[in-house]
Design a protein around this motif. Structure first.
Motif, PDB file in Angstrom:
ATOM      1  N   GLU A 183     -40.388  69.976 -45.664  1.00  0.00           N
ATOM      2  CA  GLU A 183     -41.414  69.733 -46.694  1.00  0.00           C
ATOM      3  C   GLU A 183     -40.845  68.913 -47.848  1.00  0.00           C
ATOM      4  OE1 GLU A 183     -42.988  73.525 -47.818  1.00  0.00           O
ATOM      5  OE2 GLU A 183     -43.955  73.841 -45.866  1.00  0.00           O
ATOM      6  N   VAL A 184     -39.614  69.204 -48.246  1.00  0.00           N
ATOM      7  CA  VAL A 184     -38.965  68.424 -49.309  1.00  0.00           C
ATOM      8  C   VAL A 184     -38.781  66.981 -48.861  1.00  0.00           C
ATOM      9  CG1 VAL A 184     -36.830  68.131 -50.629  1.00  0.00           C
ATOM     10  CG2 VAL A 184     -37.821  70.413 -50.352  1.00  0.00           C
ATOM     11  N   MET A 185     -38.371  66.796 -47.614  1.00  0.00           N
ATOM     12  CA  MET A 185     -38.154  65.444 -47.091  1.00  0.00           C
ATOM     13  C   MET A 185     -39.462  64.672 -46.981  1.00  0.00           C
ATOM     14  SD  MET A 185     -35.281  66.476 -44.253  1.00  0.00           S
ATOM     15  CE  MET A 185     -35.228  64.854 -43.488  1.00  0.00           C
ATOM     16  N   VAL A 186     -40.533  65.359 -46.590  1.00  0.00           N
ATOM     17  CA  VAL A 186     -41.845  64.705 -46.520  1.00  0.00           C
ATOM     18  C   VAL A 186     -42.275  64.246 -47.908  1.00  0.00           C
ATOM     19  CG1 VAL A 186     -44.305  65.104 -46.078  1.00  0.00           C
ATOM     20  CG2 VAL A 186     -42.598  65.874 -44.415  1.00  0.00           C
ATOM     21  N   THR A 187     -42.051  65.094 -48.913  1.00  0.00           N
ATOM     22  CA  THR A 187     -42.381  64.722 -50.296  1.00  0.00           C
ATOM     23  C   THR A 187     -41.619  63.478 -50.723  1.00  0.00           C
ATOM     24  OG1 THR A 187     -42.873  67.010 -50.878  1.00  0.00           O
ATOM     25  CG2 THR A 187     -42.380  65.521 -52.701  1.00  0.00           C
ATOM     26  N   LEU A 188     -40.322  63.449 -50.435  1.00  0.00           N
ATOM     27  CA  LEU A 188     -39.501  62.276 -50.772  1.00  0.00           C
ATOM     28  C   LEU A 188     -40.050  61.023 -50.107  1.00  0.00           C
ATOM     29  CD1 LEU A 188     -35.718  63.216 -50.493  1.00  0.00           C
ATOM     30  CD2 LEU A 188     -36.974  62.519 -52.532  1.00  0.00           C
ATOM     31  N   ALA A 189     -40.405  61.154 -48.820  1.00  0.00           N
ATOM     32  CA  ALA A 189     -40.933  60.007 -48.086  1.00  0.00           C
ATOM     33  C   ALA A 189     -42.215  59.493 -48.728  1.00  0.00           C
ATOM     34  CB  ALA A 189     -41.187  60.406 -46.625  1.00  0.00           C
ATOM     35  N   ARG A 190     -43.079  60.418 -49.127  1.00  0.00           N
ATOM     36  CA  ARG A 190     -44.369  60.013 -49.719  1.00  0.00           C
ATOM     37  C   ARG A 190     -44.178  59.374 -51.090  1.00  0.00           C
ATOM     38  NH1 ARG A 190     -47.480  65.353 -47.556  1.00  0.00           N
ATOM     39  NH2 ARG A 190     -48.081  64.494 -45.525  1.00  0.00           N
ATOM     40  N   GLU A 191     -43.075  59.706 -51.744  1.00  0.00           N
ATOM     41  CA  GLU A 191     -42.784  59.103 -53.049  1.00  0.00           C
ATOM     42  C   GLU A 191     -42.161  57.718 -52.919  1.00  0.00           C
ATOM     43  OE1 GLU A 191     -40.335  62.025 -54.922  1.00  0.00           O
ATOM     44  OE2 GLU A 191     -42.033  63.308 -55.492  1.00  0.00           O
ATOM     45  N   GLY A 192     -41.893  57.289 -51.676  1.00  0.00           N
ATOM     46  CA  GLY A 192     -41.423  55.917 -51.458  1.00  0.00           C
ATOM     47  C   GLY A 192     -39.919  55.755 -51.324  1.00  0.00           C
ATOM     48  N   MET A 193     -39.175  56.858 -51.158  1.00  0.00           N
ATOM     49  CA  MET A 193     -37.732  56.756 -50.982  1.00  0.00           C
ATOM     50  C   MET A 193     -37.398  56.065 -49.659  1.00  0.00           C
ATOM     51  SD  MET A 193     -34.559  57.343 -51.902  1.00  0.00           S
ATOM     52  CE  MET A 193     -34.603  58.515 -53.285  1.00  0.00           C
ATOM     53  N   THR A 194     -36.448  55.141 -49.684  1.00  0.00           N
ATOM     54  CA  THR A 194     -35.920  54.570 -48.451  1.00  0.00           C
ATOM     55  C   THR A 194     -35.105  55.650 -47.749  1.00  0.00           C
ATOM     56  OG1 THR A 194     -35.737  52.424 -49.556  1.00  0.00           O
ATOM     57  CG2 THR A 194     -34.547  52.688 -47.473  1.00  0.00           C
ATOM     58  N   MET A 195     -35.400  55.913 -46.479  1.00  0.00           N
ATOM     59  CA  MET A 195     -34.763  57.012 -45.765  1.00  0.00           C
ATOM     60  C   MET A 195     -34.378  56.596 -44.358  1.00  0.00           C
ATOM     61  SD  MET A 195     -37.482  59.981 -47.008  1.00  0.00           S
ATOM     62  CE  MET A 195     -36.818  61.340 -46.054  1.00  0.00           C
ATOM     63  N   VAL A 196     -33.171  56.986 -43.948  1.00  0.00           N
ATOM     64  CA  VAL A 196     -32.757  56.892 -42.550  1.00  0.00           C
ATOM     65  C   VAL A 196     -32.398  58.312 -42.135  1.00  0.00           C
ATOM     66  CG1 VAL A 196     -31.227  55.834 -40.858  1.00  0.00           C
ATOM     67  CG2 VAL A 196     -31.855  54.559 -42.921  1.00  0.00           C
ATOM     68  N   VAL A 197     -33.107  58.831 -41.134  1.00  0.00           N
ATOM     69  CA  VAL A 197     -33.027  60.249 -40.780  1.00  0.00           C
ATOM     70  C   VAL A 197     -32.679  60.400 -39.305  1.00  0.00           C
ATOM     71  CG1 VAL A 197     -34.257  62.460 -40.766  1.00  0.00           C
ATOM     72  CG2 VAL A 197     -34.824  60.731 -42.498  1.00  0.00           C
ATOM     73  N   VAL A 198     -31.557  61.045 -39.031  1.00  0.00           N
ATOM     74  CA  VAL A 198     -31.228  61.471 -37.673  1.00  0.00           C
ATOM     75  C   VAL A 198     -31.737  62.904 -37.523  1.00  0.00           C
ATOM     76  CG1 VAL A 198     -29.351  62.053 -36.080  1.00  0.00           C
ATOM     77  CG2 VAL A 198     -29.212  59.979 -37.483  1.00  0.00           C
ATOM     78  N   THR A 199     -32.598  63.136 -36.544  1.00  0.00           N
ATOM     79  CA  THR A 199     -33.198  64.461 -36.429  1.00  0.00           C
ATOM     80  C   THR A 199     -33.676  64.709 -35.005  1.00  0.00           C
ATOM     81  OG1 THR A 199     -34.855  65.966 -37.368  1.00  0.00           O
ATOM     82  CG2 THR A 199     -35.529  63.692 -37.064  1.00  0.00           C
ATOM     83  N   HIS A 200     -33.885  65.977 -34.693  1.00  0.00           N
ATOM     84  CA  HIS A 200     -34.543  66.364 -33.445  1.00  0.00           C
ATOM     85  C   HIS A 200     -35.958  66.878 -33.718  1.00  0.00           C
ATOM     86  CE1 HIS A 200     -30.983  65.837 -31.014  1.00  0.00           C
ATOM     87  NE2 HIS A 200     -30.283  66.527 -31.886  1.00  0.00           N
ATOM     88  N   GLU A 201     -36.414  66.765 -34.967  1.00  0.00           N
ATOM     89  CA  GLU A 201     -37.739  67.274 -35.352  1.00  0.00           C
ATOM     90  C   GLU A 201     -38.796  66.212 -35.070  1.00  0.00           C
ATOM     91  OE1 GLU A 201     -38.166  70.358 -36.204  1.00  0.00           O
ATOM     92  OE2 GLU A 201     -36.023  70.829 -36.328  1.00  0.00           O
ATOM     93  N   MET A 202     -39.442  66.339 -33.918  1.00  0.00           N
ATOM     94  CA  MET A 202     -40.391  65.309 -33.488  1.00  0.00           C
ATOM     95  C   MET A 202     -41.644  65.266 -34.370  1.00  0.00           C
ATOM     96  SD  MET A 202     -38.823  63.840 -31.063  1.00  0.00           S
ATOM     97  CE  MET A 202     -37.111  64.362 -31.111  1.00  0.00           C
ATOM     98  N   GLN A 243     -40.105  63.135 -22.060  1.00  0.00           N
ATOM     99  CA  GLN A 243     -40.596  64.092 -21.059  1.00  0.00           C
ATOM    100  C   GLN A 243     -39.823  65.414 -21.131  1.00  0.00           C
ATOM    101  OE1 GLN A 243     -40.311  61.944 -17.373  1.00  0.00           O
ATOM    102  NE2 GLN A 243     -42.432  61.204 -17.480  1.00  0.00           N
ATOM    103  N   GLN A 244     -38.531  65.324 -21.455  1.00  0.00           N
ATOM    104  CA  GLN A 244     -37.701  66.515 -21.534  1.00  0.00           C
ATOM    105  C   GLN A 244     -38.046  67.377 -22.741  1.00  0.00           C
ATOM    106  OE1 GLN A 244     -33.595  65.189 -21.434  1.00  0.00           O
ATOM    107  NE2 GLN A 244     -33.256  66.423 -19.611  1.00  0.00           N
ATOM    108  N   ILE A 245     -38.350  66.729 -23.877  1.00  0.00           N
ATOM    109  CA  ILE A 245     -38.442  67.512 -25.121  1.00  0.00           C
ATOM    110  C   ILE A 245     -39.865  67.771 -25.589  1.00  0.00           C
ATOM    111  CG2 ILE A 245     -36.176  66.769 -25.954  1.00  0.00           C
ATOM    112  CD1 ILE A 245     -37.751  64.910 -27.862  1.00  0.00           C
ATOM    113  N   LEU A 246     -40.829  67.032 -25.077  1.00  0.00           N
ATOM    114  CA  LEU A 246     -42.207  67.232 -25.556  1.00  0.00           C
ATOM    115  C   LEU A 246     -42.973  68.132 -24.590  1.00  0.00           C
ATOM    116  CD1 LEU A 246     -43.207  63.701 -26.894  1.00  0.00           C
ATOM    117  CD2 LEU A 246     -42.400  65.672 -28.180  1.00  0.00           C
TER     118      LEU A 246
END
Length: 246
Positions: A183-202, A243-246
Motif C-alpha cells: 500500500e505504501v509503494m502504491v501511494t508512492l507510485a501514484r505520487e509520481g515517484m520513479t520506481m524500479v521494482v523487483v517483485t513476485h507480487e503480480m 502459467q506456473q504462477i497465475l
C-alpha cells in the motif's frame, strides 16, 4: 539532460560473477516518473540488475546513466549519484540500537548536512506517510516485519531521492504483512515517484507498472505494458512463467 531523456539508461550491460554471466547485454530505459516492475525466475538476474543501478555491483561492460551521468566512470562521484537513489532491500537493515526516528534522520544529517530539527520534521512527516508516526521513538525490535519494512522505505525517502529501487521488498514478510508494505509503494507510485521494482507480487505489477520487464538467464526477454504482458505475452519463456504462477 533534456526533458525527453530517460532518467535511467542502461546500455549493453554485462556482469560476470567468476565465469557465470549474471547479466547478458541488458538494455533498459526508464523515464522520470515511470514505474518499471522486473519479473522472472530465481537466478534470472533481476536483483543483480537493480544492484548495478547504484553500483553495489560493478559491471564488466556496457554503460549505466543516471540523470545523464555515467555512473561507471571513474570521474563520477558515485556517492553523489547514490543520494538520488533510494534503495529498499529484502532485509530491513535498520540500525537496531537507534530509534525509528534516529534511523530516518541519520543519513540526511550526516550526508546532506541537514539541520537536525529539519531532519526530524521530515522524518516525522515520512512516518505519517507510512502510517507509523506513533512508532517514532520505538526501536526496530519492537516492530513487526511489515512495520520495519515501512520504516526502511521512509528512511530511503528521507534522502529525498529522484528514484526508488525495491529489491523484493515483501519476500521476507509474513503474508498478512505484505499488503501494508505494498500500500505504501502504491501511494508512492501514484505520487509520481520513479520506481524500479523487483517483485513476485503480480497484483502489484498489474496495478502499478507502466512497463513489465521479464528476465531470464541474465537477459531481458520481454518488455510490455502490464495489460499486454499478463494477457498476451509473446515470448515462450514468459508464457511458461505466467502459467506456473497465475
Amino acid at each position: 539532460m533534456n526533458a525527453a531523456d530517460p532518467i535511467i539508461r542502461i546500455e549493453d550491460v554485462t556482469k560476470y560473477f567468476g565465469s557465470f554471466k549474471a547479466l547478458d547485454r541488458v538494455n533498459l530505459e526508464v523515464a522520470a516518473g515511470e514505474k518499471v516492475v522486473v519479473l522472472g525466475p530465481s537466478g534470472s538476474g533481476k536483483s543483480t540488475l537493480l544492484r548495478t543501478i547504484n553500483q553495489l555491483e560493478t559491471i564488466n561492460s556496457g554503460s549505466i546513466y543516471i540523470d545523464g551521468r555515467d555512473i561507471a566512470s571513474p570521474e563520477e562521484d558515485i556517492n553523489q549519484v547514490r543520494m538520488e537513489l533510494g534503495m529498499v532491500f529484502q532485509s530491513f537493515n535498520l540500525f537496531r540500537h537507534k530509534s525509528v526516528l534516529e534511523n530516518l534522520t541519520l543519513a540526511p544529517i550526516k550526508l546532506k548536512k541537514m539541520a537536525r530539527d529539519r531532519a526530524e520534521e521530515l522524518g516525522l512527516s515520512l512516518l505519517d506517510k507510512v502510517g507509523l508516526r506513533d512508532r517514532a521513538h520505538h526501536y526496530p525490535i519492537q516492530l513487526s516485519g511489515g512495520q520495519q519494512q515501512r520504516v526502511a522505505i521512509a528512511r530511503a525517502l528521507a534522502m529525498e531521492p529522484k528514484i526508488m529501487l525495491f529489491d523484493e521488498p515483501t519476500s521476507a514478510l509474513d503474508p498478512e504483512m505484505i499488503n501494508e508494505v505494498l500500500e505504501v509503494m502504491v501511494t508512492l507510485a501514484r505520487e509520481g515517484m520513479t520506481m524500479v521494482v523487483v517483485t513476485h507480487e503480480m497484483g502489484f505489477a498489474r496495478e502499478v507498472a507502466d512497463q513489465v520487464v521479464f528476465m531470464d538467464e541474465g537477459a531481458i526477454v520481454e518488455m510490455a505494458p502490464p495489460e499486454v504482458f499478463f494477457e498476451n505475452p509473446e515470448h515462450p519463456r514468459s508464457q511458461a512463467f505466467l502459467q506456473q504462477i497465475l
